[in-house]
Scaffold this active site. Structure first.
Site, PDB file in Angstrom:
ATOM      1  N   THR A 174       0.197  -1.248   0.022  1.00  0.00           N
ATOM      2  CA  THR A 174      -0.036   0.195  -0.058  1.00  0.00           C
ATOM      3  C   THR A 174       1.025   1.042   0.124  1.00  0.00           C
ATOM      4  O   THR A 174       1.618   1.080   0.201  1.00  0.00           O
ATOM      5  CB  THR A 174      -0.516  -0.011   1.519  1.00  0.00           C
ATOM      6  OG1 THR A 174      -1.733  -1.215   1.022  1.00  0.00           O
ATOM      7  CG2 THR A 174      -1.772   1.065   1.339  1.00  0.00           C
ATOM      8  N   GLY A 204     -11.664  -2.272   3.241  1.00  0.00           N
ATOM      9  CA  GLY A 204     -10.213  -2.543   4.457  1.00  0.00           C
ATOM     10  C   GLY A 204     -10.606  -0.604   4.938  1.00  0.00           C
ATOM     11  O   GLY A 204     -11.456  -0.224   4.768  1.00  0.00           O
ATOM     12  N   THR A 225      -1.218   1.797   7.566  1.00  0.00           N
ATOM     13  CA  THR A 225      -0.517   0.763   6.335  1.00  0.00           C
ATOM     14  C   THR A 225      -0.573  -0.812   7.140  1.00  0.00           C
ATOM     15  O   THR A 225      -0.321  -0.499   8.202  1.00  0.00           O
ATOM     16  CB  THR A 225       0.128   0.463   5.187  1.00  0.00           C
ATOM     17  OG1 THR A 225       0.401  -0.963   4.875  1.00  0.00           O
ATOM     18  CG2 THR A 225       1.948   1.122   5.654  1.00  0.00           C
TER      19      THR A 225
HETATM   20  N1  ASP Z   1      -4.408  -1.421   4.521  1.00  0.00           N
HETATM   21  C1  ASP Z   1      -4.520  -2.219   3.276  1.00  0.00           C
HETATM   22  C2  ASP Z   1      -5.617  -3.194   3.226  1.00  0.00           C
HETATM   23  O1  ASP Z   1      -6.248  -3.617   4.275  1.00  0.00           O
HETATM   24  C3  ASP Z   1      -3.443  -3.319   3.347  1.00  0.00           C
HETATM   25  C4  ASP Z   1      -2.099  -2.705   3.439  1.00  0.00           C
HETATM   26  O2  ASP Z   1      -2.050  -1.689   3.845  1.00  0.00           O
HETATM   27  O3  ASP Z   1      -0.784  -3.237   3.157  1.00  0.00           O
HETATM   28  O4  ASP Z   1      -6.358  -3.291   2.398  1.00  0.00           O
END
Ligand code: ASP
Length: 316
Positions: A174, A204, A225
């Site tokens: 992300t 998310g 993230t």
């Molecule tokens: N937070 C993001 C999600 O769960 C994924 C990530 O940050 O890698 O959609």
């Protein structure tokens, strides 16, 4: 007069060593381009975070825009949020398909609707009305993302927290940016493809105000993230802002909220924070998180715990 500062991240997770350099290159590139915009008197702090995130959405080293991870149906569905701290205006999109820059669509929601968030087909309809070019679903899907989904299927670990497959194939990240301009005006932006093998329609933390990001000129700006479901349960971005309002530093506030989340959920995450005074917070309890910031000529970056690589920006 504050000192302008731009801080970006490229996702928290178990990033394998062969992916370290592309991510470091990607965050350094994004911070340099974004900082140029930040110090341009004709541009705004919102422009700066948008540009930094757009650059990472274009970079296949990251889980955002082209190169996003795939849902169970093998499709890209993306989430993004942008927020500014003066009027606390927010735009976000959830489970959006077929656009190359979800962050710019989120900005259009902020500036051209009376809403905060548009999701799914409604977000895509709005994109068409605003003249946002459509990209084919295949254009967004990379071979790497296909292989990652296959890995997820084989591991049986679908939709949990597979944006990073550790020493095996498939890690991605992300992306996010936070910035303060010389007037003390703050902005944040976060964009993601979510988690590999997620159920179609899964949203998310990223587009949820107070979870994947938050911004308030009276306190600071945060982009988060990591494990989205845990970040949402703990309202991570808002929690960090609240602690700063109570007098905690950007670094300690970021660390405390993320560690409390990890302790309670057993999942990991990371965040980047700038306080209203321009202090920096960078923290992750995952194995790695790529980050970079620029202030004046100094560019700092890192990806492993304890890193702080310093280089001088080349004068134009
Ligand atoms: N937070 C993001 C999600 O769960 C994924 C990530 O940050 O890698 O959609």
């Amino acid at each position: 007069m504050k000192r302008a500062l731009l801080l970006v991240h490229g996702g928290a997770g178990d990033i394998p060593v062969e992916r370290v350099q592309p991510k470091l290159d990607g965050v350094r590139n994004a911070v340099k381009e974004g900082y140029r915009v930040l110090i341009d008197p004709g541009k705004s702090v919102i422009d700066a975070v948008e540009v930094a995130v757009r650059i990472m959405e274009d970079d296949e080293a990251f889980n955002a825009g082209r190169g996003s991870v795939l849902n169970l149906d093998g499709e890209v569905e993306m989430d993004a949020i942008i927020m500014e701290g003066k009027k606390m205006k927010i735009g976000s999109v959830a489970a959006v398909k077929n656009v190359s820059h979800p962050i710019s669509l989120a900005r259009l929601v902020m500036e051209n609707t009376q809403h905060v968030m548009l999701a799914g087909s409604g977000a895509n309809k709005f994109a068409a009305e605003m003249g946002v070019p459509t990209v084919s679903p295949d254009w967004l899907v990379t071979d790497y993302a296909r292989e990652t989904l296959e890995m997820c299927r084989r591991s049986g670990d679908l939709g949990t927290y597979i944006t990073e497959l550790g020493a095996s194939i498939g890690e991605v990240g992300t992306v996010g940016a936070v910035a303060i301009d010389s007037n003390g005006h703050l902005a944040m932006a976060t964009s993601t493809g979510g988690t590999c093998g997620k159920m179609p329609g899964r949203v998310g933390d990223t587009p949820i105000p107070g979870s994947g990001g938050y911004c308030d000129d009276s306190a600071g700006a945060v982009s988060a993230t990591g494990h989205g479901e845990s970040i949402m349960r703990h309202c991570v971005a808002h929690g960090i802002i609240q602690k700063m309002k109570l007098g905690e530093s950007a670094q300690i506030a970021t660390q405390q909220v993320l560690d409390a989340m990890a302790e309670q959920t057993g999942e990991s995450a990371g965040a980047i924070t700038i306080s209203k005074d321009g202090e920096i917070g960078i923290y992750f309890n995952s194995r790695r998180m790529a980050w970079a910031y620029q202030q004046g000529d100094d560019i700092h970056s890192g990806i492993d715990h304890g890193d702080d690589f310093i280089e001088k920006a080349k004068c134009p």
